[in-house]
Design an enzyme around this catalytic site. Structure first.
Site, PDB file in Angstrom:
ATOM      1  N   GLN A  69       0.773  -1.252   0.000  1.00  0.00           N
ATOM      2  CA  GLN A  69       0.000   0.000   0.000  1.00  0.00           C
ATOM      3  C   GLN A  69       0.805   1.303   0.000  1.00  0.00           C
ATOM      4  O   GLN A  69       0.458   2.243  -0.712  1.00  0.00           O
ATOM      5  CB  GLN A  69      -0.946   0.017   1.215  1.00  0.00           C
ATOM      6  CG  GLN A  69      -1.893   1.183   1.173  1.00  0.00           C
ATOM      7  CD  GLN A  69      -2.823   1.300   2.371  1.00  0.00           C
ATOM      8  OE1 GLN A  69      -3.408   2.326   2.591  1.00  0.00           O
ATOM      9  NE2 GLN A  69      -2.983   0.251   3.159  1.00  0.00           N
ATOM     10  N   GLY A 117      -7.988  23.769  19.663  1.00  0.00           N
ATOM     11  CA  GLY A 117      -8.354  24.636  20.783  1.00  0.00           C
ATOM     12  C   GLY A 117      -9.859  24.809  20.953  1.00  0.00           C
ATOM     13  O   GLY A 117     -10.292  25.492  21.876  1.00  0.00           O
ATOM     14  N   GLU A 176       1.201  -1.279   8.201  1.00  0.00           N
ATOM     15  CA  GLU A 176       0.402  -0.138   8.656  1.00  0.00           C
ATOM     16  C   GLU A 176       0.293   0.018  10.179  1.00  0.00           C
ATOM     17  O   GLU A 176       0.679   1.028  10.746  1.00  0.00           O
ATOM     18  CB  GLU A 176      -1.004  -0.277   8.048  1.00  0.00           C
ATOM     19  CG  GLU A 176      -2.042   0.684   8.589  1.00  0.00           C
ATOM     20  CD  GLU A 176      -1.794   2.124   8.178  1.00  0.00           C
ATOM     21  OE1 GLU A 176      -1.465   2.363   7.024  1.00  0.00           O
ATOM     22  OE2 GLU A 176      -1.938   3.030   9.040  1.00  0.00           O
TER      23      GLU A 176
HETATM   24  N1  COA Z   1      11.607 -10.343  -9.397  1.00  0.00           N
HETATM   25  C1  COA Z   1      12.223 -11.121  -8.502  1.00  0.00           C
HETATM   26  N2  COA Z   1      12.156 -10.932  -7.186  1.00  0.00           N
HETATM   27  C2  COA Z   1      11.397  -9.910  -6.757  1.00  0.00           C
HETATM   28  C3  COA Z   1      10.713  -9.055  -7.633  1.00  0.00           C
HETATM   29  C4  COA Z   1      10.836  -9.306  -9.002  1.00  0.00           C
HETATM   30  N3  COA Z   1      10.234  -8.552  -9.904  1.00  0.00           N
HETATM   31  N4  COA Z   1      10.055  -8.141  -6.909  1.00  0.00           N
HETATM   32  C5  COA Z   1      10.312  -8.406  -5.626  1.00  0.00           C
HETATM   33  N5  COA Z   1      11.122  -9.477  -5.524  1.00  0.00           N
HETATM   34  C6  COA Z   1      11.669 -10.069  -4.326  1.00  0.00           C
HETATM   35  C7  COA Z   1      12.637  -9.120  -3.648  1.00  0.00           C
HETATM   36  O1  COA Z   1      13.872  -9.133  -4.290  1.00  0.00           O
HETATM   37  C8  COA Z   1      12.652  -9.681  -2.251  1.00  0.00           C
HETATM   38  O2  COA Z   1      13.468 -10.849  -2.218  1.00  0.00           O
HETATM   39  P1  COA Z   1      14.723 -11.049  -1.204  1.00  0.00           P
HETATM   40  O3  COA Z   1      14.253 -10.704   0.163  1.00  0.00           O
HETATM   41  O4  COA Z   1      15.038 -12.502  -1.384  1.00  0.00           O
HETATM   42  O5  COA Z   1      15.813 -10.166  -1.633  1.00  0.00           O
HETATM   43  C9  COA Z   1      11.200 -10.104  -2.110  1.00  0.00           C
HETATM   44  O6  COA Z   1      10.668 -10.276  -3.408  1.00  0.00           O
HETATM   45  C10 COA Z   1      10.270  -9.056  -1.510  1.00  0.00           C
HETATM   46  O7  COA Z   1      10.810  -8.532  -0.480  1.00  0.00           O
HETATM   47  P2  COA Z   1      10.075  -7.918   0.787  1.00  0.00           P
HETATM   48  O8  COA Z   1       9.956  -6.464   0.588  1.00  0.00           O
HETATM   49  O9  COA Z   1      10.895  -8.391   1.932  1.00  0.00           O
HETATM   50  O10 COA Z   1       8.601  -8.543   0.835  1.00  0.00           O
HETATM   51  P3  COA Z   1       7.846  -9.139   2.102  1.00  0.00           P
HETATM   52  O11 COA Z   1       6.525  -9.564   1.568  1.00  0.00           O
HETATM   53  O12 COA Z   1       8.622 -10.168   2.811  1.00  0.00           O
HETATM   54  O13 COA Z   1       7.669  -7.875   3.092  1.00  0.00           O
HETATM   55  C11 COA Z   1       6.912  -5.676   3.735  1.00  0.00           C
HETATM   56  C12 COA Z   1       6.643  -6.940   2.890  1.00  0.00           C
HETATM   57  C13 COA Z   1       5.843  -4.670   3.347  1.00  0.00           C
HETATM   58  C14 COA Z   1       6.789  -6.012   5.208  1.00  0.00           C
HETATM   59  C15 COA Z   1       8.310  -5.132   3.422  1.00  0.00           C
HETATM   60  O14 COA Z   1       8.432  -4.972   2.028  1.00  0.00           O
HETATM   61  C16 COA Z   1       8.635  -3.829   4.109  1.00  0.00           C
HETATM   62  O15 COA Z   1       8.909  -3.758   5.303  1.00  0.00           O
HETATM   63  N6  COA Z   1       8.640  -2.723   3.330  1.00  0.00           N
HETATM   64  C17 COA Z   1       9.010  -1.407   3.817  1.00  0.00           C
HETATM   65  C18 COA Z   1       7.936  -0.788   4.632  1.00  0.00           C
HETATM   66  C19 COA Z   1       6.637  -0.716   3.916  1.00  0.00           C
HETATM   67  O16 COA Z   1       6.498  -0.148   2.865  1.00  0.00           O
HETATM   68  N7  COA Z   1       5.603  -1.268   4.580  1.00  0.00           N
HETATM   69  C20 COA Z   1       4.257  -1.042   4.212  1.00  0.00           C
HETATM   70  C21 COA Z   1       3.771  -1.922   3.200  1.00  0.00           C
HETATM   71  S1  COA Z   1       2.168  -1.368   2.809  1.00  0.00           S
END
Ligand code: COA
Length: 478
Positions: free
Chosen positions: A67, A298, A189
């Protein structure tokens, strides 16, 4: 007629110098044709709204998911940027499959956060995929991502690599926390709402901390990031180079909860007199407390019952006892004596009596519907707000006509509602279109943006860099 005297050499030089001086001063007085930020074009003569969109010409390499990041890039797309969303082949943004209401169709979670974008599928860890991404980096102005810390680097898209390929590239990131003890944590979130101070200050004093339905951690941070990107694009006009933009969700939430940090500091100098707890004689602790429905400003306010509250969960109104209209409020609720009673006549006198005052107002509001309260109060300049349900908002004609709620048509789902651009610009009408199907624009982007030939495209397809692997990647759909 006197013969004109021939000018001497000295006179000629003096005149020449004077002419030069005048020309120089005329030049100095002329409005500058260039500003510090570059060339200043003449004002367009095109009709308003027909001079292109605000971010036309800006190309965004969108690695966002869930999001926070998608909120940011969707806004940029609404403002005319060409947003190319890179998704994992066969999987895509995890939200395509989350909270699905129709089997096999992109969820509303996804469609409402990814409108007006193009989708390309690329395996960013495939060697050929990396080559394609490098080519995209050269063609784009902004890279936006909200992966967990380190994920972008693990793809090889480090700042150094990106900046070397394209020194103009702005690399914008959402992370849960900024540098510090929690920098490596994944954040969603509600974690951000809790870590940013919103939850500890939301809810009732005698209850647990509460999260709010407004997605201030995700969408709020996405908004902050969009502003950072636009500012970086503006600075780039002068500097010619990109920069990194970082928005931590904790910071974004704290920014939105700043009035509560204000109150934290006020506590050092005495009780928070506008909190109902003050009137109820409950002592304050060391930290800003939860304030129920007290107004954060206020002017004291509270949520009051309206006619029908027994069976309609949203039959309520927010009522503000704004000081300048106190007299009108007293007349309305049948308490004209409060206008002159020293216990009620002034805002400080009313503070310890707010509970009783709102009870009296509620005895009036409960005899009217929330819309009747709205009509009656607005005529008297009394600020009130009906508690509107999502059903009422979805059906509200004025929100449709301003483009805040927009109906779009999707090839698989049919018509759905989305929230359009809440930022209205008089010369840049919002471009609100449906979300793309997974990989819908892969070929189009490879050919038209990156210039791959038909033969190269066939090679790319055969390489497996843009197509789903044989075994589907870990199913993430909820
Ligand atoms: N091709 C290949 N791999 C891909 C890809 C693509 N096109 N797009 C994403 N990936 C991989 C990434 O390289 C990563 O792999 P790795 O960890 O092995 O290097 C993985 O997919 C995704 O990573 P990640 O962001 O860790 O996803 P997650 O589902 O485990 O975590 C969150 C989700 C939201 C918790 C995390 O992304 C996060 O903390 N983000 C920052 C804060 C944030 O925006 N949070 C709010 C989300 S609404």
């Amino acid at each position: 007629m006197a013969t004109p005297k021939k000018a001497s050499n000295t006179e000629r030089t003096a005149k020449k110098n004077a002419r030069k001086k005048n020309a120089a001063s005329r030049k100095a007085k002329k409005p500058p044709t260039r500003t510090a930020s570059g060339a200043r074009p003449r004002p367009s003569t095109r009709p308003w709204g027909r001079a292109g969109r605000a971010l036309e010409g800006v190309r965004v390499l969108d690695f966002t998911h869930v999001q926070s990041g998608p909120t940011c890039t969707q806004l940029l797309a609404f403002m005319g940027a060409d947003v190319i969303k890179v998704e994992r082949p066969g999987v895509g943004d995890i939200t395509r499959g989350q909270l699905r209401d129709i089997s096999g169709v992109d969820s509303l979670y996804f469609t409402m956060l990814n409108g007006s974008k193009r989708s390309i599928t690329i395996d960013s860890k495939h060697p050929k995929g990396k080559q394609i991404l490098d080519r995209l980096v050269r063609q784009c102005d902004v890279l936006v991502e909200n992966f967990a810390p380190g994920a972008l680097d693990r793809m090889g898209l480090t700042w150094d690599h990106v900046h070397k390929l394209n020194p103009r590239m702005i690399v914008a990131s959402v992370k849960g926390f900024g540098p510090g003890p929690y920098a490596d944590c994944k954040v969603y979130e509600n974690v951000a709402q809790c870590a940013g101070g919103a939850a500890s200050t939301t809810g009732f004093r005698d209850g647990p901390p509460l999260v709010t339905g407004a997605q201030i951690g995700d969408s709020g941070t996405g908004l902050h990031l969009a502003l950072g990107i636009v500012a970086a694009l503006y600075q780039r006009i002068r500097t010619g180079r990109g920069q990194r933009v970082l928005c931590a969700m904790q910071d974004g939430v704290l920014n939105l909860a700043r009035v509560k940090l204000r109150d934290q500091q006020r506590l050092r100098h005495g009780p928070l007199t506008e909190y109902s707890q003050y009137g109820e004689g409950v002592p304050f602790g060391a930290a800003t407390p939860r304030a129920g429905n007290d107004s954060g400003g206020g002017q004291p306010g509270w949520i009051l019952k309206c006619k029908g509250w027994e069976h309609d969960a949203d039959a309520y109104v927010y009522f503000i006892t704004q000081a300048p209209v106190w007299g009108a409020i007293c007349d309305l609720i049948g308490k004209p004596e409060w206008k002159t009673d020293p216990d009620y006549a002034t805002p400080p006198a009313r503070l310890p009596r707010l509970r009783g005052i709102f009870d009296a107002i509620e005895r009036w509001t409960v005899t009217k519907t929330k819309f009747e309260v709205m009509d009656i109060c607005n005529k008297r300049d009394i600020p009130v707000g009906p508690i509107l349900s999502m059903k009422e908002l979805a059906e509200e004609p004025s929100l449709r006509s301003t483009g805040t709620v927009v109906e779009v048509d999707h090839p698989r789902r049919g018509k759905y509602l989305t929230v359009g651009n809440p930022i209205k610009m008089s010369d840049s009408p919002a471009d609100v279109r449906r979300s793309p199907l997974l990989g819908e624009h892969t070929e189009e982007i490879l050919k038209k943006v990156l210039g791959y030939s038909g033969k190269e495209l066939a090679e790319i397809k055969a390489s497996g860099a843009i197509t789903a692997p044989e075994k589907p990647a870990k199913a993430e759909a909820a």
